[in-house]
Design a protein around this motif. Sequence first.
Motif, short mmCIF file in Angstrom:
data_model
loop_
_atom_site.label_atom_id
_atom_site.label_comp_id
_atom_site.label_asym_id
_atom_site.label_seq_id
_atom_site.Cartn_x
_atom_site.Cartn_y
_atom_site.Cartn_z
N ARG A 51 0.83 -1.24 0.12
CA ARG A 51 -0.08 0.02 0.05
C ARG A 51 0.83 1.18 0.01
NH1 ARG A 51 -3.83 0.73 4.25
NH2 ARG A 51 -4.35 2.62 2.85
N ILE A 52 2.09 1.17 0.51
CA ILE A 52 3.09 2.38 0.44
C ILE A 52 3.01 2.92 -1.05
CG2 ILE A 52 5.20 3.24 0.77
CD1 ILE A 52 5.62 1.70 3.30
N PHE A 53 3.44 1.78 -1.80
CA PHE A 53 3.80 1.85 -3.29
C PHE A 53 2.44 2.51 -3.99
CE2 PHE A 53 6.93 -0.85 -1.96
CZ PHE A 53 8.20 -0.28 -2.71
N GLU A 54 1.26 1.96 -3.47
CA GLU A 54 0.33 2.32 -4.00
C GLU A 54 -0.17 3.87 -3.69
OE1 GLU A 54 -3.71 1.15 -2.40
OE2 GLU A 54 -4.39 0.82 -4.38
N ALA A 55 -0.04 4.35 -2.30
CA ALA A 55 -0.32 5.52 -1.91
C ALA A 55 0.57 6.61 -2.65
CB ALA A 55 -0.25 5.65 -0.50
N LYS A 56 2.02 6.17 -2.96
CA LYS A 56 2.78 7.09 -3.37
C LYS A 56 2.81 7.14 -4.91
CE LYS A 56 7.14 7.55 -1.95
NZ LYS A 56 7.52 8.90 -1.32
N GLY A 57 2.07 6.45 -5.64
CA GLY A 57 2.01 6.33 -6.98
C GLY A 57 3.31 6.08 -7.57
N ARG A 58 4.21 5.24 -6.86
CA ARG A 58 5.51 4.85 -7.35
C ARG A 58 5.53 3.95 -8.58
NH1 ARG A 58 10.39 4.04 -3.12
NH2 ARG A 58 10.66 6.18 -2.52
N PRO A 294 -1.78 -11.62 -17.88
CA PRO A 294 -1.56 -10.38 -18.14
C PRO A 294 -2.16 -9.61 -17.03
CG PRO A 294 -2.98 -11.40 -19.96
CD PRO A 294 -2.62 -12.53 -18.70
N ILE A 295 -1.42 -8.51 -16.75
CA ILE A 295 -1.74 -7.67 -15.50
C ILE A 295 -2.03 -6.08 -15.88
CG2 ILE A 295 -0.77 -6.72 -13.23
CD1 ILE A 295 0.79 -9.61 -13.29
N PRO A 296 -3.13 -5.62 -15.52
CA PRO A 296 -3.37 -4.24 -16.05
C PRO A 296 -2.40 -3.36 -15.78
CG PRO A 296 -4.92 -4.95 -14.39
CD PRO A 296 -4.00 -6.01 -14.72
N GLU A 297 -2.00 -2.40 -16.71
CA GLU A 297 -0.87 -1.44 -16.52
C GLU A 297 -1.50 -0.11 -15.78
OE1 GLU A 297 2.15 -2.24 -17.50
OE2 GLU A 297 3.15 -0.22 -17.19
N THR A 298 -1.98 -0.36 -14.59
CA THR A 298 -2.66 0.99 -14.05
C THR A 298 -2.33 0.63 -12.50
OG1 THR A 298 -4.59 -0.39 -13.39
CG2 THR A 298 -4.72 1.13 -15.48
N GLY A 299 -2.03 1.95 -11.67
CA GLY A 299 -1.91 1.66 -10.41
C GLY A 299 -0.72 0.93 -10.18
N LEU A 300 -0.91 -0.25 -8.97
CA LEU A 300 0.33 -0.89 -8.78
C LEU A 300 0.64 -2.08 -9.75
CD1 LEU A 300 -0.09 -2.00 -5.07
CD2 LEU A 300 1.64 -0.57 -6.07
N GLY A 301 -0.11 -1.84 -10.75
CA GLY A 301 0.14 -3.01 -11.98
C GLY A 301 1.24 -2.26 -12.70
#
Length: 316
Positions: A51-58, A294-301
């Motif tokens: 969730r850190i990576f998700e919140a930072k949008g890294r 396949p993994i979507p190329e959005t958010g943490l994806g």
Amino acid sequence: MDGSNTEVLSADAAGIARAAALLRAGALVSFPTETVYGLGADATNDTAVARIFEAKGRPRFNPLIVHLPDAARVRDIAVLEGDAARLADAFWPGPLTLVLPIRPGAALSPLVSAGLSTVAVRVPDQPLAHALLIAVDHPIAAPSANPSGRISPTEAAHVVAALGGRIEAVLDGGACAVGVESTIVGFDPVPTLLRPGGLPAEAIEACLGAKLAMLAPGDTVSAPGQLQSHYAPRAGLRLNATDLRPGERLLGFGPVEATLNLSPSGDLVEAAANLFHHLHRLDSEGDVPIAVSPIPETGLGRAINDRLRRAAAPRE
Ligand code: TXA
Ligand code: MG
């Protein structure tokens, strides 16, 4: 300032207790250090770290710094000896981060170190941070509490303005004294300045009685996470697989029949939390080709796909 859903906690016993309880429950809590505000999560909890990576949008999983209240707690998770132990004695608590070998069996989420065998650790010199780390009694992973690509926060209001609504709480300890991030030193194979920061390199060199090695021009501290095939299973990886070829194992995502599934329900936070565990599992089971759904190329994806592309890249 819009802090919707983000609690601002006061710098007292009640605020510390609340922040500690939230962190132990897997929440994201920003807290002050002497350098900048960190975005904290329990470093033993895969989902919390994801969730850190998700919140930072890294867009990628670069390794994070783990915060502990003292050197004894550092030794629970990392090997601290030789030059590193001398620097720890001289400068902890303080704005110095040491990159050390992970102690075998340490209960750290592999996302914290991006699958590397080393972990960056530090003991902050800030009374609230110290009290919080004692109260949580778990190692806390914390990058600076800013969205990816924005400047680091040195006041609680900066954190609320940038991440309000995306994290559970901020512990408000006023302005940070140092205002720039910690100095990072690695030891592989000699003491090396990986990032200049709040502790001057000269002070470190005086303590060691030797010059620090410098990174080659163009290298960055996140270099380990950017090496093409820095963490890759021995077996080949085939990405975006919509079918399974003879002899392949499937690393699935979403509702598919798979050897291991990153998230049967298609939840990207769950997938990020499982990523390194599943890659290690598949690796330990031998050199059998791996197909990946396949993994979507959005958010943490985006970060998951970045890591998978590196793992699939040709080896040297
Ligand atoms: O002052 C600070 O250090 C702040 C406060 C919150 O403590 N924290 C901070 O953390 O700046 P972060 O996660 O943003 O910095 C991590 C840096 C990255 O550039 C990363 O590449 C490097 O530390 N790093 C982490 N683990 C590493 C490892 N195992 N090997 C090499 N570099 C590592
Ligand atoms: Mg940062």
